[in-house]
Design a protein around this motif. Structure first.
Motif, short mmCIF file in Angstrom:
data_model
loop_
_atom_site.label_atom_id
_atom_site.label_comp_id
_atom_site.label_asym_id
_atom_site.label_seq_id
_atom_site.Cartn_x
_atom_site.Cartn_y
_atom_site.Cartn_z
N ILE A 118 0.87 -1.17 0.00
CA ILE A 118 0.00 0.00 0.00
C ILE A 118 0.91 1.22 0.00
O ILE A 118 2.10 1.11 0.31
CB ILE A 118 -0.96 0.03 1.22
N GLU A 119 0.36 2.34 -0.36
CA GLU A 119 1.14 3.57 -0.40
C GLU A 119 0.74 4.46 0.76
O GLU A 119 -0.45 4.64 1.04
CB GLU A 119 0.87 4.29 -1.72
N ALA A 120 1.69 4.99 1.45
CA ALA A 120 1.43 5.95 2.51
C ALA A 120 1.47 7.34 1.88
O ALA A 120 2.44 7.68 1.20
CB ALA A 120 2.47 5.84 3.62
N THR A 121 0.42 8.12 2.03
CA THR A 121 0.36 9.43 1.39
C THR A 121 -0.10 10.49 2.38
O THR A 121 -0.68 10.19 3.42
CB THR A 121 -0.62 9.43 0.21
#
Length: 187
Positions: A39-42
């Motif tokens: 997952i991407e942390a944004t």
């Protein structure tokens, strides 16, 4: 009913099925299985303490008289951006095109104090002939006119710009403009 031979076949089948049913999970547990995904942390970061122009101060289209001068004003506090024309009757009239006060938007922290500074041009200059000018005086809305404001709970604030131009008798036709500079210093 069932004979001895039938019963033996049934028991053999049942024993085989039981062995098969229990053997599969034991075999599956002995082989490690891995699965992974990403997952991407944004984060969205908004630059606080900014001021940006939204709408230009626009006096609209005007029809000048060859013999008499007049003034056109737009109040910075007028939400309807009505222009007021002061002239000898028939010497200066409103043409097509709406007028509007100028508008800038700023953002910062709620309850933050903002010092406002501004510079208005003394004249608007004809874009076709820079030797032709029109006298201009500007104003900020009452929230910013004293040079300071406090940002409300939303973190967003607006500064409105109005002003007045003087149209000379026989004013050269064309588009006139000048730069209004507004600066916000966030405390």
């Amino acid at each position: 009913m069932w004979g001895t031979k039938d019963m033996r076949n049934f028991l053999s089948f049942a024993a085989l099925a039981a062995t098969t049913a229990f053997a599969a999970p034991v075999a599956a547990q002995s082989v490690p299985v891995q699965s992974s995904d990403n997952i991407e942390a944004t984060a969205l970061l908004i630059q606080p303490a900014t001021l940006q122009g939204l709408d230009n101060l626009d006096f609209g289209t005007l029809i000048a008289s060859p013999v008499a001068s007049g003034t056109v004003a737009i109040d910075a506090d007028d939400v309807n951006s009505l222009r007021t024309i002061s002239a000898v009757t028939g010497s200066l009239t409103a043409g097509a095109g709406a007028a509007s006060r100028g508008r800038l938007v700023g953002n910062g922290l709620p309850n933050q104090l903002v010092s406002i500074d501004w510079t208005f041009p003394a004249t608007l200059v004809n874009q076709d002939d820079p030797t032709a000018t029109m006298a201009f005086s500007g104003e900020l809305d009452s929230n910013a006119a004293d040079g300071a404001l406090t940002i409300g709970s939303t973190g967003v604030f607006y500064i409105y710009v109005g002003g007045q131009i003087t149209v000379a008798a026989n004013q050269m036709p064309g588009r006139y403009s000048g730069l209004v500079e507004v600066t916000a210093e966030f405390q």
